[in-house]
Design a protein around this motif. Structure first.
Motif, PDB file in Angstrom:
ATOM      1  N   VAL A  46     -18.231  -6.636 -13.698  1.00 45.78           N
ATOM      2  CA  VAL A  46     -16.727  -7.254 -14.773  1.00 45.78           C
ATOM      3  C   VAL A  46     -15.087  -6.461 -14.435  1.00 45.78           C
ATOM      4  CG1 VAL A  46     -16.706  -7.047 -17.498  1.00 45.78           C
ATOM      5  CG2 VAL A  46     -18.540  -7.608 -16.587  1.00 45.78           C
ATOM      6  N   ALA A  47     -15.409  -5.073 -13.882  1.00 45.23           N
ATOM      7  CA  ALA A  47     -13.877  -4.015 -13.863  1.00 45.23           C
ATOM      8  C   ALA A  47     -13.538  -5.218 -13.112  1.00 45.23           C
ATOM      9  CB  ALA A  47     -14.178  -2.559 -13.599  1.00 45.23           C
ATOM     10  N   GLY A  48     -14.107  -5.469 -11.662  1.00 49.42           N
ATOM     11  CA  GLY A  48     -13.492  -6.153 -10.270  1.00 49.42           C
ATOM     12  C   GLY A  48     -12.578  -7.802 -10.912  1.00 49.42           C
TER      13      GLY A  48
ATOM     14  N   HIS B 210      -4.156  -6.956 -11.540  1.00 52.51           N
ATOM     15  CA  HIS B 210      -2.984  -7.350 -10.338  1.00 52.51           C
ATOM     16  C   HIS B 210      -2.471  -8.688 -10.816  1.00 52.51           C
ATOM     17  CE1 HIS B 210      -2.577  -8.539  -5.835  1.00 52.51           C
ATOM     18  NE2 HIS B 210      -2.412  -7.577  -6.111  1.00 52.51           N
ATOM     19  N   THR B 211      -2.890  -9.942 -10.563  1.00 52.62           N
ATOM     20  CA  THR B 211      -2.109 -10.777 -11.334  1.00 52.62           C
ATOM     21  C   THR B 211      -0.766 -11.140 -12.809  1.00 52.62           C
ATOM     22  OG1 THR B 211      -4.080 -12.470 -10.284  1.00 52.62           O
ATOM     23  CG2 THR B 211      -1.982 -13.480 -11.110  1.00 52.62           C
TER      24      THR B 211
ATOM     25  N   SER C  72      -9.102  -0.474  -9.377  1.00 54.04           N
ATOM     26  CA  SER C  72      -9.852  -1.978  -9.062  1.00 54.04           C
ATOM     27  C   SER C  72      -8.591  -2.457  -8.353  1.00 54.04           C
ATOM     28  CB  SER C  72     -10.861  -1.853  -9.281  1.00 54.04           C
ATOM     29  OG  SER C  72     -10.988  -3.738  -9.284  1.00 54.04           O
ATOM     30  N   ALA C  73      -7.496  -2.336  -9.948  1.00 58.10           N
ATOM     31  CA  ALA C  73      -6.480  -3.292  -9.323  1.00 58.10           C
ATOM     32  C   ALA C  73      -5.212  -2.085  -8.411  1.00 58.10           C
ATOM     33  CB  ALA C  73      -5.399  -2.642 -11.021  1.00 58.10           C
ATOM     34  N   GLN C  74      -5.181  -0.635  -8.199  1.00 57.85           N
ATOM     35  CA  GLN C  74      -4.384  -0.145  -7.430  1.00 57.85           C
ATOM     36  C   GLN C  74      -5.336  -1.180  -6.056  1.00 57.85           C
ATOM     37  OE1 GLN C  74      -5.086   3.972  -8.345  1.00 57.85           O
ATOM     38  NE2 GLN C  74      -2.470   3.312  -8.870  1.00 57.85           N
ATOM     39  N   SER C  75      -6.280  -1.037  -5.751  1.00 62.52           N
ATOM     40  CA  SER C  75      -6.384  -1.352  -4.683  1.00 62.52           C
ATOM     41  C   SER C  75      -6.590  -2.353  -4.506  1.00 62.52           C
ATOM     42  CB  SER C  75      -8.344  -0.535  -4.230  1.00 62.52           C
ATOM     43  OG  SER C  75      -8.812  -1.603  -4.015  1.00 62.52           O
ATOM     44  N   LEU C  76      -6.409  -3.557  -4.999  1.00 59.90           N
ATOM     45  CA  LEU C  76      -5.827  -5.252  -5.022  1.00 59.90           C
ATOM     46  C   LEU C  76      -4.496  -5.008  -4.183  1.00 59.90           C
ATOM     47  CD1 LEU C  76      -7.608  -6.638  -7.385  1.00 59.90           C
ATOM     48  CD2 LEU C  76      -8.230  -6.605  -5.381  1.00 59.90           C
ATOM     49  N   ASP C  77      -3.744  -4.098  -4.927  1.00 57.29           N
ATOM     50  CA  ASP C  77      -2.193  -3.802  -4.484  1.00 57.29           C
ATOM     51  C   ASP C  77      -1.927  -3.384  -3.579  1.00 57.29           C
ATOM     52  OD1 ASP C  77       0.288  -4.502  -4.791  1.00 57.29           O
ATOM     53  OD2 ASP C  77       0.910  -2.197  -5.443  1.00 57.29           O
ATOM     54  N   ASN C  78      -2.882  -2.449  -3.551  1.00 59.92           N
ATOM     55  CA  ASN C  78      -2.070  -1.861  -1.599  1.00 59.92           C
ATOM     56  C   ASN C  78      -1.324  -1.029  -1.380  1.00 59.92           C
ATOM     57  OD1 ASN C  78      -3.642  -0.624   0.579  1.00 59.92           O
ATOM     58  ND2 ASN C  78      -3.014  -3.090   1.723  1.00 59.92           N
ATOM     59  N   ARG C  79      -0.336  -1.203  -2.870  1.00 56.74           N
ATOM     60  CA  ARG C  79       0.680   0.298  -2.554  1.00 56.74           C
ATOM     61  C   ARG C  79       1.729  -0.953  -2.090  1.00 56.74           C
ATOM     62  NH1 ARG C  79       0.772   5.536  -2.014  1.00 56.74           N
ATOM     63  NH2 ARG C  79      -1.799   6.407  -2.429  1.00 56.74           N
ATOM     64  N   TYR C  80       1.597  -2.403  -2.350  1.00 60.40           N
ATOM     65  CA  TYR C  80       2.588  -3.811  -2.529  1.00 60.40           C
ATOM     66  C   TYR C  80       3.783  -3.271  -3.169  1.00 60.40           C
ATOM     67  CZ  TYR C  80       4.661  -8.127  -1.033  1.00 60.40           C
ATOM     68  OH  TYR C  80       5.773  -8.622  -0.734  1.00 60.40           O
ATOM     69  N   LEU C  81       3.454  -3.893  -4.227  1.00 62.69           N
ATOM     70  CA  LEU C  81       4.140  -4.234  -5.555  1.00 62.69           C
ATOM     71  C   LEU C  81       5.533  -3.320  -5.498  1.00 62.69           C
ATOM     72  CD1 LEU C  81       1.731  -6.250  -8.221  1.00 62.69           C
ATOM     73  CD2 LEU C  81       3.169  -7.186  -6.617  1.00 62.69           C
ATOM     74  N   PRO C  82       6.574  -4.152  -5.538  1.00 66.49           N
ATOM     75  CA  PRO C  82       7.596  -2.769  -6.105  1.00 66.49           C
ATOM     76  C   PRO C  82       7.782  -2.347  -7.395  1.00 66.49           C
ATOM     77  CG  PRO C  82       8.485  -5.381  -5.591  1.00 66.49           C
ATOM     78  CD  PRO C  82       7.251  -5.531  -5.291  1.00 66.49           C
ATOM     79  N   GLY C  83       7.904  -1.270  -7.708  1.00 58.34           N
ATOM     80  CA  GLY C  83       7.648  -0.878  -8.949  1.00 58.34           C
ATOM     81  C   GLY C  83       6.122  -0.853 -10.150  1.00 58.34           C
ATOM     82  N   GLY C  84       5.731  -0.123  -8.484  1.00 56.52           N
ATOM     83  CA  GLY C  84       3.851  -0.379  -8.652  1.00 56.52           C
ATOM     84  C   GLY C  84       4.058   1.543  -9.293  1.00 56.52           C
ATOM     85  N   ALA C  85       4.501   1.806  -9.350  1.00 55.79           N
ATOM     86  CA  ALA C  85       4.567   3.464  -8.972  1.00 55.79           C
ATOM     87  C   ALA C  85       4.223   3.530 -10.722  1.00 55.79           C
ATOM     88  CB  ALA C  85       5.381   4.311  -8.503  1.00 55.79           C
TER      89      ALA C  85
END
Ligand SMILES: Nc1ncnc2c1ncn2[C@@H]1O[C@H](COP(=O)(O)OP(=O)(O)O)[C@@H](O)[C@H]1O
Ligand SMILES: Nc1ncnc2c1ncn2[C@@H]1O[C@H](COP(=O)(O)OP(=O)(O)O)[C@@H](O)[C@H]1O
Ligand SMILES: [Zn+2]
Ligand SMILES: [Zn+2]
Lengths: 289, 289
Positions: A207-209, A216-217, A246-259
């Motif tokens: 469910v979390a995933g 993430h989307t 789980s959302a952080q691992s989907l992003d994998n530090r890609y999105l600008p502003g993610g921090a």
């Protein structure tokens, strides 16, 4: 004074209060036929003294387009008697004051954005995970509207490799997010609410995933800073943290502003919707009638 | 007169023209070092006579937050020399006029929304499917901004049951949408561009299906009316129609407003970005400097 109505399928929450979110009086009534329910709501509001505007946050689907002939109406709904009910028109005619009208989840999103967990953020989404999955998005300080309102519960998350058998419970899509991760989906699949399943049960991760894919989307599409997650299912201990990880691992530090991305609980609790309706009332004073 | 710059990784398109989108003169220069490129762009604009404002639609990632110290800068980019380049500041200092600044895809989205395929629609997204997959969204008449700009190519579409082996080419996510359906992904997987593969090749259905998930999710999340799809891959004959059919079948007539959903080609063709930059220039005249 402003009046606010959170029009739900089982109850109407009524309040009078101020644009600051301060509630002066509050009252709940059960939802019955439109005639009975709207008349009772109107009498209660009238009993509170003069109000300058009314804000309504209503169950959907609802017509939000102010240029449409049926603006402020409930659209096709399974709730007996409510299809095409002119809920905004009822109060506009009875009180002859400005009426603001939006969906319940958009109202809650506005409340959290202006006065709750989303204050001062660069965009926010409010998600409720309960009987259904839905939400509202605030972008550039405004509620996202288009040809209609968002229906975020009905996209298709990627299925986990170990989890492709369950067909999902959405009557339209089967295993869309709502079909996989709403309260009724969890109950249909595992026979209990998520909080009643052991901590190490696979349901928690699955469910979390799926909910994390929604988050993430949303970060990727709308660049929101903050996602506020409420509703019955989110009361499950540890679920919010799992979604976040789980959302952080989907992003994998890609999105600008993610921090700066946040996934948090509502700050207004059950008041998000009614506080949002006060804000809708306030905003309606600047709109042409 | 307004000046417009579409700052791309391989070329800069320059123009002077009007808020109506009418272009009076247009010029292209190759992208080299920031010093050379910006100086040449500035000289050409200067040679066109006085301009009231400049709009810049730049390759990303870029700092769009007007309150940030590095507003108008290119952020970390693999393009040598361009990381932290203060592109908006360069023109603001040199011309001492208002400067509008946004990403290339947001500029193209604005152009198509105001003067192209998205005119008069209740919300629009512009997607480009080329070397990468990206886009911009217009909601409530404004470009969607948040903590940053959207990065729509990097969500995870559901894999087709018959298509789970290909790992995808995105260095961050593997088989995110860009990793599955961008030009380089198609080339890596099938050895050719999509238009050079036979009509009955499985690639057509797979790529269309993944792009359709992007469209369906955009309709569901942002309630946009119109999705404009451009870029090299979308030149493939029949692809737009396949995406449209596949998105409709994903929706299964659920979304309110679905009867009005459109998936179309850009109307401004290659001019979307530069026309959008003219609109950014125009809009910047109403912003505090
Ligand atoms: N404490 C809880 N833990 C997990 N799930 C819960 C909990 N309480 C309620 N639920 C689930 O949430 C659903 C109700 O969601 P809620 O948001 O309260 O109402 P609604 O969506 O109808 O407005 C129920 O279907 C139930 O399965
Ligand atoms: N006619 C075509 N049919 C299918 N794919 C194409 C076609 N032309 C270019 N492409 C693909 O599109 C990509 C280039 O996309 P384009 O939008 O033109 O440039 P960019 O994304 O770099 O701005 C190439 O990688 C190529 O694979
Ligand atoms: Zn569904
Ligand atoms: Zn990616």
């Amino acid at each position: 004074m402003l009046a606010a109505i959170e029009a739900g399928g089982t109850k109407f929450v009524l309040a009078v209060g101020h644009a600051s979110g301060a509630i002066a009086a509050r009252h709940e009534i059960p939802t019955r036929t439109p005639e009975e329910t709207l008349a009772e709501a109107a009498s209660w509001i009238q009993s509170q003294g003069p109000v300058a505007a009314i804000g309504i946050a209503a169950f959907g689907p609802a017509q939000l387009d102010r240029n449409a002939a049926d603006w402020g109406h409930i659209l096709g709904t399974p709730k007996p008697g409510w299809t095409h009910c002119d809920i905004a028109g009822y109060f506009a005619n009875r009180f002859e004051i400005p009426v603001g009208f939006d969906t319940d989840v958009n109202g809650a999103a506005l409340g959290e954005y202006r006065l709750g967990a989303g204050r001062m953020t660069g965009g926010m989404a409010y998600i409720t995970v309960g009987t259904g999955i839905g939400g509202g998005i605030i972008v550039n300080g405004e509620i996202v509207h288009g040809v209609s309102h968002p229906e975020m519960g009905h996209f298709y998350p990627r299925r986990e490799a170990s989890d492709r058998a369950f067909a999902g419970v959405c009557p339209y899509h089967g295993d869309c997010l709502e079909g996989l991760a709403s309260g009724p989906a969890i109950l249909a699949r595992w026979g209990r609410n998520l909080s009643d399943l052991p901590d190490d049960h696979e349901a928690h991760g699955l469910v979390a995933g799926y909910l994390a894919q929604l988050c993430h989307t949303l970060f990727a599409f709308c660049a929101v800073e903050c996602i506020v997650m409420g509703g019955g299912v989110m009361k499950t201990p540890g679920l919010l943290e799992r979604v976040h990880a789980s959302a952080q691992s989907l992003d994998n530090r890609y999105l600008p502003g993610g921090a700066r991305h946040q996934i948090v609980s509502p700050k207004l609790g059950n008041d998000a919707g009614i506080v949002g309706a006060l804000r809708l009332a306030n905003a309606s004073r600047n709109l042409s009638p």
